[in-house]
Design a protein around this motif. Sequence first.
Motif: not given
Length: 314
Positions: A176-178, A181, A185, A188, A264, A268, A275-276, A279
């Motif tokens: 996952l990107h974060h 959960c 994310d 995908k 998101h 892409k 992203h992180t 988030a």
Amino acid sequence: MPSFNQSTFHPEVFFLTGIPGFETYHAWISIPFCCLYAIAISGNGMILFVIITESSLHEPMYYFLSMLSFTDLGLCLSTLVTMLGIFWFNAREISFDACIGQMFFIHGFTFMESSVLLAMAFDRFIAICNALRYATILTNSRIIKVGFAIVIRGTTALVPLLLLLKRLSFCRSHVLHHSYCFHPDVMKLSCTDTKINSAFGLAIVISTAGLDSVLILLSYVLIIHSVLSIASPEERKKAFGTCVSHISAVAIFYIPMISLSLVHRFGKHASPLVHTLIANVYLLIPPVMNPIIYSVKTKQIRKAVIKVFLSKLV
């Protein structure tokens, strides 16, 4: 970042991400995150404490503020374990069921916070546009009903959303990107059709945060119209002054949320670091800033907080 394939781990285990590219510095990076969590938890806890203990704050405006602090505390505690677990122990694994549970609380408290901000906008609208009926409209019993409605609204829509997620199969990389959960994310990573999940998730966001933001905007249009009809400049300034804290809270909640949604949906090819960071801003900045804003901008809250500190020193 290490790569994972389906043969090396259980298909119902996900791997959370810390700060991409800075894994060796996670112990140091955890220091500012710990400070932010400490500020958010202590700040919102203090707001709740002074509102509960100070009888002078037993008014609709402060009841709604206590609801805001409660949802901010819930958001912080929903991610505290996984985020600090990554930074301190490199504990990146999370089971699918635990991931679903965390999503329920994160999204639930997010939708509840949106509803609380709408309730606070309604409170300001009544206080300014219909001040004579304020006490008769916002009675304690009605505020309790609003509180229950906020909780029910923020959680019931999530049950079918998460049940739809459980039916998906995951055969791609489970990274996952974060550090927690997040529904888009996780979705995908599925190798099955997610059109229903995506449509239902979008419908929930539009019917909650989307609708709330429109109604908040409408309430402020009516408030501005009412305030501009006041002849005295001093009264105008006082009326607008009562809304500053709420407007700030709305901005620091919706701007990060919209930014994360856009990343998101359209980012892409954006760096994982983007992203992180967005988030983390989305989940940490509102809980950190809201108690600061209300302590600085709201005289009654500031006095109550100072009173508590002075009583501890005596």
